[in-house]
Design an enzyme around this catalytic site. Structure first.
Site, mmCIF file in Angstrom:
data_model
loop_
_atom_site.group_PDB
_atom_site.id
_atom_site.type_symbol
_atom_site.label_atom_id
_atom_site.label_comp_id
_atom_site.label_asym_id
_atom_site.label_seq_id
_atom_site.Cartn_x
_atom_site.Cartn_y
_atom_site.Cartn_z
ATOM 1 C CG ASP A 72 -6.404 6.730 -19.891
ATOM 2 O OD1 ASP A 72 -5.815 5.727 -20.311
ATOM 3 O OD2 ASP A 72 -6.246 7.181 -18.747
ATOM 4 C CG ASP A 74 -1.625 6.703 -23.300
ATOM 5 O OD1 ASP A 74 -2.226 7.745 -22.995
ATOM 6 O OD2 ASP A 74 -1.212 5.890 -22.452
ATOM 7 C CG ASP A 148 5.410 -1.308 -18.426
ATOM 8 O OD1 ASP A 148 4.835 -1.532 -19.517
ATOM 9 O OD2 ASP A 148 4.843 -0.722 -17.486
HETATM 10 P P1 ATP Z 1 -3.623 1.859 -17.203
HETATM 11 O O1 ATP Z 1 -4.726 1.108 -17.857
HETATM 12 O O2 ATP Z 1 -3.582 1.631 -15.759
HETATM 13 O O3 ATP Z 1 -3.513 3.308 -17.607
HETATM 14 P P2 ATP Z 1 -1.280 1.647 -18.831
HETATM 15 O O4 ATP Z 1 -0.534 0.431 -19.300
HETATM 16 O O5 ATP Z 1 -1.931 2.493 -19.863
HETATM 17 O O6 ATP Z 1 -2.310 1.145 -17.751
HETATM 18 P P3 ATP Z 1 0.158 3.988 -18.131
HETATM 19 O O7 ATP Z 1 0.846 4.349 -16.852
HETATM 20 O O8 ATP Z 1 -0.960 4.814 -18.615
HETATM 21 O O9 ATP Z 1 -0.277 2.483 -17.977
HETATM 22 O O10 ATP Z 1 1.301 3.931 -19.245
HETATM 23 C C1 ATP Z 1 1.047 3.834 -20.633
HETATM 24 C C2 ATP Z 1 2.080 2.962 -21.295
HETATM 25 O O11 ATP Z 1 3.375 3.561 -21.176
HETATM 26 C C3 ATP Z 1 2.246 1.572 -20.721
HETATM 27 O O12 ATP Z 1 1.308 0.676 -21.271
HETATM 28 C C4 ATP Z 1 3.656 1.231 -21.084
HETATM 29 O O13 ATP Z 1 3.740 0.819 -22.426
HETATM 30 C C5 ATP Z 1 4.381 2.561 -20.959
HETATM 31 N N1 ATP Z 1 4.920 2.775 -19.593
HETATM 32 C C6 ATP Z 1 4.368 3.446 -18.582
HETATM 33 N N2 ATP Z 1 5.149 3.463 -17.484
HETATM 34 C C7 ATP Z 1 6.262 2.774 -17.829
HETATM 35 C C8 ATP Z 1 7.471 2.432 -17.130
HETATM 36 N N3 ATP Z 1 7.667 2.801 -15.878
HETATM 37 N N4 ATP Z 1 8.395 1.736 -17.810
HETATM 38 C C9 ATP Z 1 8.200 1.371 -19.107
HETATM 39 N N5 ATP Z 1 7.096 1.642 -19.796
HETATM 40 C C10 ATP Z 1 6.132 2.341 -19.180
HETATM 41 MG MG MG Z 2 -2.950 4.401 -19.555
#
Ligand code: ATP
Ligand code: MG
Length: 458
Positions: A72, A74, A148
């Site tokens: 997905d 963002d 993060d």
């Molecule tokens: P995935 O591929 O599993 O969705 P993701 O990195 O996109 O991994 P998400 O939970 O969708 O993870 O979060 C999107 C983004 O938001 C992360 O890449 C990070 O930059 C930020 N983020 C999410 N959760 C946190 C957190 N707990 N603390 C800091 N930044 C966060």
């Molecule tokens: Mg994500």
């Protein structure tokens, strides 16, 4: 060579002044634009045409840099949620405290977030230092610092095909390293869920964890106890549905993040009788996700808790209860304990009950029951679950094969299959009927009615 040198200097400059990103062009980052959702590009383009900044961000950029098709997308922007909403036909503002916008294109959802401001010292925290509210909008560099890991803090502009790297994320992508941004202890303290995230990403991406990022994990693990159960549940669900559930769980164990901390993990790892079943269920889930097939949380949790249900089901049957009511009582007992502990929502427990409740009916291969099963809304899930029970050795594989044949057969074929099977022994009559009123239960047990199946699909 010179370019590399300049970049290194820039990288150093970047560290001293994280307000200025290193800008990487297509040759340096190597992102294949064909892996990007056209809808995500439409969103950044619309925002940019309206005069705002807009980038793909987070996991999508990380995955693109690794050559993986993101699941997905963002988008991060300096437009406020209201401003974003005005630009799209199907856009919904979600959340009360920190609002984000869901922009819908058919079934595809693009999540648009306004840049968050730097985490302020004054932000309210709980007594362990966990930040409770911190919802100000801010500049892009402030947004980057709040993310993060360095590899999750890069921004991609589809228009210029450039990547903005504020925290040397590209170097960590290349060396396959997870490195938390800022002081690790402080970042874990303000949000202990990051302890689980680092493990999930390490297992899923096959990255190593930088020593300073790894060292505090085991020490700070107890902080997870203070996180609301629903948030831990969401993160655990992501972990179980990452396509690398087994690897994630093993890594959680290795990092000292299991015992007593994560009720779910105790359920998974500490049931000697059900271990084989749970392993099968998880590798099955991993395989389905890798093939792009759907996995429902209900099915997953029905598998994880099955051996607890099975044990109680057998006990009720041994005490003289009929198989179907015995199973409902067992399901109630297990969910009474686990639903709160694991923060399982009603929608999920209702799916679990449906899947469990179908099991004794699969074993009754007489009369109209098998035909009724064919019409059951959850036939596929119930049938997959039955196959898992056969594979784990709990049931004879003959019963799974019989159902496989029965589902595929035509009318006469089905009649022949039914005729072939003599009435199973011990399937109906209990040894001793439990007296009515012997146990007071107000709650309705697992329902296999169409109504509850409808409810569960909502
Ligand atoms: P995935 O591929 O599993 O969705 P993701 O990195 O996109 O991994 P998400 O939970 O969708 O993870 O979060 C999107 C983004 O938001 C992360 O890449 C990070 O930059 C930020 N983020 C999410 N959760 C946190 C957190 N707990 N603390 C800091 N930044 C966060
Ligand atoms: Mg994500």
């Amino acid at each position: 060579m010179i370019k590399k040198f300049i970049r290194r200097i820039l990288g150093v400059a970047n560290k001293n002044n994280a307000n200025e990103p290193v800008v990487l062009g297509p040759k340096e980052h190597g992102i294949d634009p064909r892996l990007i959702s056209p809808n995500a590009v439409r969103v950044t383009q619309t925002l940019q045409e309206a005069g705002y900044k807009a980038f793909l961000v987070g996991g999508a950029v990380r995955d693109l840099l690794l050559g993986i098709k993101p699941k997905d997308f963002d988008v991060a922007t300096n437009a406020t949620p209201e401003e974003v909403k005005r630009l799209f036909r199907r856009a919904f503002i979600i959340g009360r405290r920190f609002q984000i916008v869901h922009v819908m294109f058919g079934p595809e959802l693009i999540e648009v977030t306004t840049f968050r401001g730097a985490s302020s010292e004054a932000a309210p925290k709980d007594e362990h230092g966990r930040v409770l509210r911190d919802n100000t909008f801010g500049e892009q560099h402030e947004d980057a610092v709040r993310r993060d890991f360095t590899v999750n803090a890069m921004y991609y502009d589809p228009a210029t095909q450039s990547v903005l790297d504020y925290h040397d994320g590209m170097a960590d992508i290349r060396s396959k390293t997870l490195r938390i941004i800022g002081v690790p202890e402080a970042r874990y303290r303000e949000d202990p869920v990051r302890l689980l995230r680092v493990v999930r990403f390490a297992a899923k991406l096959n990255f190593s964890i930088a020593p300073e990022t790894q060292a505090p994990i085991a020490v700070m693990a107890p902080l997870i106890n203070n996180v609301p159960a629903a948030r831990v549940f969401d993160e655990m669900l992501k972990l179980l549905m990452s396509g690398h559930a087994m690897a994630c769980l093993q890594q959680l164990r290795k990092e000292g993040l299991h015992h007593g901390l994560l009720p779910l993990l105790d359920v998974v790892m500490e049931q000697p009788l059900g271990e084989k079943f749970v392993r099968l269920a998880l590798s099955n889930t991993d395989a389905r996700i890798k093939q792009g097939k759907a996995v429902s949380p209900g099915f997953l949790f029905a598998s994880l808790l099955w051996h607890q249900v099975l044990e109680k089901w057998n006990a009720y049957k041994a005490a003289g209860e009929y198989p179907i009511p015995a199973l409902h009582l067992a399901a109630d007992d297990v969910l009474d304990v686990q639903a709160d502990k694991l923060a399982l929502q009603r929608r999920i427990t209702s799916d679990m009950r449906d899947i469990w409740a179908m099991q004794p009916r699969f074993e009754r291969r007489v009369g109209k029951t098998p035909y009724k099963m064919l019409e059951h809304q959850r036939l596929r899930a119930g049938y997959d679950f039955l196959q898992l029970r056969c594979e784990s050795g709990e049931l004879e594989s003959e019963i799974g094969d019989w159902w496989d044949a029965f589902i595929k057969a035509d009318g006469p074929g089905r009649e022949a299959l039914l005729a072939q099977k003599p009435k199973p022994e011990g399937d109906g009559a209990p040894k001793k009927r439990r007296r009515r009123g012997g146990r007071s239960r107000t709650k309705t047990a697992a329902s296999d009615s169409a109504t509850s199946a409808d409810e569960a699909t909502e």
